[in-house]
Design a protein around this motif. Structure first.
Motif, PDB file in Angstrom:
ATOM      1  N   PRO A   1       0.845  -1.125   0.063  1.00 54.37           N
ATOM      2  CA  PRO A   1       0.124  -0.093  -0.007  1.00 54.37           C
ATOM      3  C   PRO A   1       0.875   1.343  -0.013  1.00 54.37           C
ATOM      4  N   PHE A   2       0.303   2.285  -0.690  1.00 60.45           N
ATOM      5  CA  PHE A   2       1.017   3.560  -0.740  1.00 60.45           C
ATOM      6  C   PHE A   2       1.010   4.271   0.821  1.00 60.45           C
TER       7      PHE A   2
ATOM      8  N   ASN B   1      -5.656   5.707  -0.948  1.00 60.51           N
ATOM      9  CA  ASN B   1      -4.941   4.311  -1.800  1.00 60.51           C
ATOM     10  C   ASN B   1      -5.916   3.726  -2.655  1.00 60.51           C
TER      11      ASN B   1
ATOM     12  N   TYR C   1      -6.096   6.201  -5.686  1.00 63.68           N
ATOM     13  CA  TYR C   1      -5.245   6.599  -6.372  1.00 63.68           C
ATOM     14  C   TYR C   1      -5.332   6.238  -7.790  1.00 63.68           C
TER      15      TYR C   1
ATOM     16  N   ALA D   1      -2.985   3.696   5.544  1.00 61.10           N
ATOM     17  CA  ALA D   1      -2.783   2.386   5.282  1.00 61.10           C
ATOM     18  C   ALA D   1      -1.867   1.402   5.860  1.00 61.10           C
TER      19      ALA D   1
ATOM     20  N   GLN E   1      -3.555  -5.260   4.634  1.00 62.10           N
ATOM     21  CA  GLN E   1      -2.916  -4.611   3.917  1.00 62.10           C
ATOM     22  C   GLN E   1      -3.278  -5.323   2.443  1.00 62.10           C
TER      23      GLN E   1
ATOM     24  N   CYS F   1      -4.849  -3.829  -0.900  1.00 56.67           N
ATOM     25  CA  CYS F   1      -4.327  -3.931  -2.323  1.00 56.67           C
ATOM     26  C   CYS F   1      -5.158  -4.658  -3.520  1.00 56.67           C
TER      27      CYS F   1
ATOM     28  N   ARG G   1      -7.720  -2.206  -4.231  1.00 56.21           N
ATOM     29  CA  ARG G   1      -6.931  -0.890  -5.000  1.00 56.21           C
ATOM     30  C   ARG G   1      -6.766  -1.434  -6.504  1.00 56.21           C
TER      31      ARG G   1
ATOM     32  N   TYR H   1       6.682   0.681  -4.263  1.00 55.11           N
ATOM     33  CA  TYR H   1       5.507   1.654  -4.425  1.00 55.11           C
ATOM     34  C   TYR H   1       5.570   2.098  -6.023  1.00 55.11           C
TER      35      TYR H   1
END
Lengths: 251, 300, 217
Positions: free
Chosen positions: A96-97, A104, A107, A145, A153, A157, A160, B186
């Motif tokens: 996760p960012f 997140n 995004y 997050a 997490q 994701c 996301r 990231y």
């Protein structure tokens, strides 16, 4: 059972190393396809060719076609960011960012131009529900997050990835770093997801592959040795190498 | 209770005479070494305290409000370093305005786009070498290129351009290091969602590298403030108060150059020490600011 | 290489062979006790029943533990699950032999009437039991197939014996109880053959994965 990804004569080199040798396979739509094989056999490499993440590796050379709904994703005229939107990926270690849970999820949609607060709210709620984590985080959407547990997490994701509405979800050993309960939740999630999406997952855990996948592909030393229905592969595999691997005679 | 093994007993074995002697020697050697190491540390501290103390002693008494607020005037026989303070500020602004975007851009290119190519390696080698060159050479080169070749007049602009070349390696390095600390996970995550490369850099990498970039900038400013040799022939020795635009093309001494002028050419050592105090305070403040910024931004 | 697992598969094989031999011996002795009307030999057969039952339970537990701990797949899974099913049939073979021995012991029969080919039938059945266990040990589907076809031979012996016994009963020249005893013994032999066929079917499943279903109990 229709095909959503048609891979033809796919070859890949990392420099001089011939990592994928003449792969031909048809990935069926709305099914879970598992990719199994010993370490270094090429299954993760193959997975990454399906959404062109291998393009990021220096010195990589790819030949052959990967047809998504009939169109070759390696065609120079294709927009690779669109491909990655349609074919999403969840990684082995949850990434996760360092932003809030809300940001997140938002995004992806924001990247593709969705700015309306109302629409984003709806997407965030819908995908968190789809990923079976809404109840756990709905009161802390603005919190970071990174404060969630490992299993949470990873489900974040997944949410996301779903937020950009892909057709296909690629999962690269997504449960190997998780405890059994989190793993169980994600396995259940995968089985629900296949109604709307197609799932292709790499796994080291053969019981997992036997448990949840519909089709199974066995990779060895860069070759696709066998591709068949999971029931058949685990009860009467065709190729002796497949049988030797799944019964633990090697690997 | 079972019989205990004499070899495995927990009591200390009895020592022979020679063993006792070497144990003693080892103890003495330890104490000796400890003493000398402490002495070295103490010496270093003492030097620093002495330096600061002497400068403060010589400079603080002459650090008047009038000194800071006014301009040197022959008519009134007063000395004021306001122009020099302003010149220092001007040069910081111009240098950073040019150096920052160029350096950060170069760092982003080197880290995110060029990767391990030969070109990237050459550029990295160049920046590393540049950072080791003595600053008087920068001054010479600056004078030759900006003043003689480009035809600029001695002033803040020429000085700033020279400093740009000097601190670019610093900012490029710190920015690169900062960018490298952003985990690849990231980047991959953003790209896998269909983000373009620049979008990914702008929205995921840069916000996470900002603390390192800011630290690099602040340290760069520290270097600018402390630079003198490079500015001697490029920015000049002028002690006249000028507006921003005029200072660009007029000989303008910064604080460090002024210190040199007052100390050696004018013989006003008191003023020189006062300037020294100001510079020391400035350096201290800038370092504290850098640390604070890094800490604050890291939390985000 | 999962060496512990490999060793355990080996041990399963050995246990199956051991139980197989027990059953073979029971059938052979029961047949002999009939042909020679040897009531002492019959008593030996009956005594063996407990041992056969114990071995069945042991192998069952062993297989279940293997399934739990090793999560076998493919060939191994088929082998272990068919072993689990086979021991049931082997235990039933043991039961049939005991039943034959019980009848022999309790019966007042002095002589087996002429023309009843009990010896041939017994030999065929012993042959089937032996071969079915061999087929398992060697994972040989061809031999297993042969046994399944061979069952017809045993069935025809049974039909022939039954027909002759009916004739003897109609003649009223012989003791009815004795004739019924012989009919039951013949039936027990025929059922033994059926169980050997079941074993052969499971061997085929183990080797090829083809589940042909078993004959009724």
């Amino acid at each position: 059972m229709s095909t959503i990804l048609d891979v033809e004569k796919l070859n890949l080199w990392y420099g001089d190393h011939h990592a994928l040798k003449d792969i031909n396979v048809e990935i069926p739509k709305n099914r879970i396809t598992a990719l199994i094989g010993p370490s270094g056999c090429g299954k993760s490499t193959f997975l990454k060719t399906l959404n062109r993440m291998n393009d990021l590796v220096a010195g990589v050379k790819i030949e052959g076609d990967v047809l998504y709904n009939g169109q070759n994703i390696y065609d120079p005229s294709v927009d690779v960011t669109w491909i990655r939107k349609q074919i999403g990926m969840v990684f082995q270690k949850a990434n996760p960012f360092p932003m809030s849970i809300y940001d997140n999820i938002a995004y992806g949609p924001r990247t593709h131009g969705i700015r309306s607060r109302v629409r984003l709210d709806e997407i965030v709620e819908r995908t968190l529900r789809d990923a079976a984590i809404w109840e756990e985080v709905k009161d802390r959407l603005k919190k970071p997050a990174l404060g969630l547990s490992g299993g949470q997490q990873q489900r974040l994701c997944i949410a996301r990835a779903l937020a950009v509405e892909p057709d296909i979800l690629l999962m690269d050993e997504s449960t190997s770093a998780l405890d059994p309960i989190s793993t169980g939740k994600i396995e259940e999630l995968a089985q629900q997801l296949k109604e709307k999406y197609t799932v292709v997952m790499v796994t080291h855990n053969m019981q997992q592959a036997a448990r949840i996948s519909d089709e199974c592909a066995f990779f060895l030393l860069g070759e696709l040795v066998e591709f068949s229905a999971t029931d058949k592969m685990f009860s009467t595999p065709t190729d002796k190498r497949t049988e030797d691997y799944i019964t633990g005679r090697f690997g | 209770m079972s019989v205990k093994n004499p070899e495995l007993s927990a009591e200390m074995p009895a020592l022979s005479d020679s063993e006792k002697k070497s144990a003693e020697r080892r103890k003495l050697w330890n104490i000796n070494a400890n003493f000398w190491l402490c002495f070295c540390a103490f010496l270093t501290m003492a030097l620093l305290v002495f330096l600061i103390g002497y400068i403060a002693y010589r400079g603080v008494p002459h650090l008047t409000w009038q000194l800071i607020r006014s301009e040197t005037s022959h008519l009134k026989h007063t000395i004021g370093i306001l122009p020099n303070i302003l010149n220092t500020l001007y040069i910081i602004v111009i240098t950073m305005a040019i150096a920052l975007p160029v350096s950060v851009g170069a760092a982003i290119y080197l880290t995110e786009y060029a990767g391990r190519t030969k070109l990237a390696n050459i550029i990295e080698f160049a920046t590393e070498t540049l950072s080791g060159i003595p600053s008087i050479i920068y001054g010479l080169v600056g004078m030759l290129i900006f003043i003689q070749m480009f035809g600029l007049k001695q002033g803040i602009l020429a000085g700033a351009l020279t400093l740009v070349i000097m601190i670019m390696p610093v900012i490029i390095r710190t920015t690169q290091e900062s960018l490298k600390t952003v985990p690849d996970a990231y980047r991959e995550g953003a790209l896998a969602l269909g983000a373009g490369k620049w979008h990914m850099i702008r929205t995921v990498v840069l916000p996470n590298a900002i603390d390192g970039i800011v630290t690099g900038c602040i340290l760069g400013i520290g270097r600018i403030v402390g630079e003198s040799a490079a500015l001697l022939f490029t920015a000049g020795f002028g002690l006249v108060l000028n507006g921003f635009v005029k200072a660009m093309q007029s000989s303008s001494a910064t604080l460090t150059v002024a210190l040199y002028v007052y100390a050696s050419e004018r013989g006003e050592t008191d003023v020189a020490f006062a300037i020294a105090v100001i510079l020391m305070i400035l350096t201290f403040l800038i370092n504290r600011l850098a640390k604070l910024a890094a800490k604050k931004l890291k939390k985000v | 290489m999962r060496s512990v697992y490999m060793a355990e598969l080996e041990e399963l094989n050995k246990k199956m062979i051991s139980m197989g031999m027990l059953c073979e011996n029971s059938v052979a002795k029961a047949a002999q006790s009939l042909v020679g009307l040897d009531r002492d030999l019959a008593a030996e057969v009956v005594a063996k029943r407990e041992e056969i039952n114990r071995e069945e339970r042991e192998i069952e537990n062993f297989c279940i533990r293997l399934l739990l701990t090793q999560q076998p797949v493919a060939r191994d899974l088929r082998m272990i699950s068919s072993a689990l099913k086979m021991v049931t049939d082997m235990e039933r073979i043991g039961d049939q032999s005991t039943d034959i021995a019980d009848v022999v012991r309790a019966s007042s029969l002095q002589k087996i009437p002429e023309g009843l080919n009990f010896r041939e039938m017994a030999e065929s059945v012993i042959h089937m039991v032996t071969k079915s266990i061999d087929a398992f040990v060697n994972q040989d589907a061809v031999v297993a197939d042969a046994i399944i076809s061979y069952d017809d031979v045993v069935d025809s012996y049974f039909d022939s014996i039954k027909g002759k016994l009916v004739g003897l009963l109609k003649n009223d020249k012989s003791d009815t109880t004795d004739m019924l005893d012989l009919l039951m013994i013949a039936k027990y032999f025929e059922r033994t053959g059926d169980h050997a066929v079941n074993i052969a079917n499971w061997v085929i499943f183990s080797v090829t994965g083809e589940n042909r279903g078993v004959q009724g109990k």
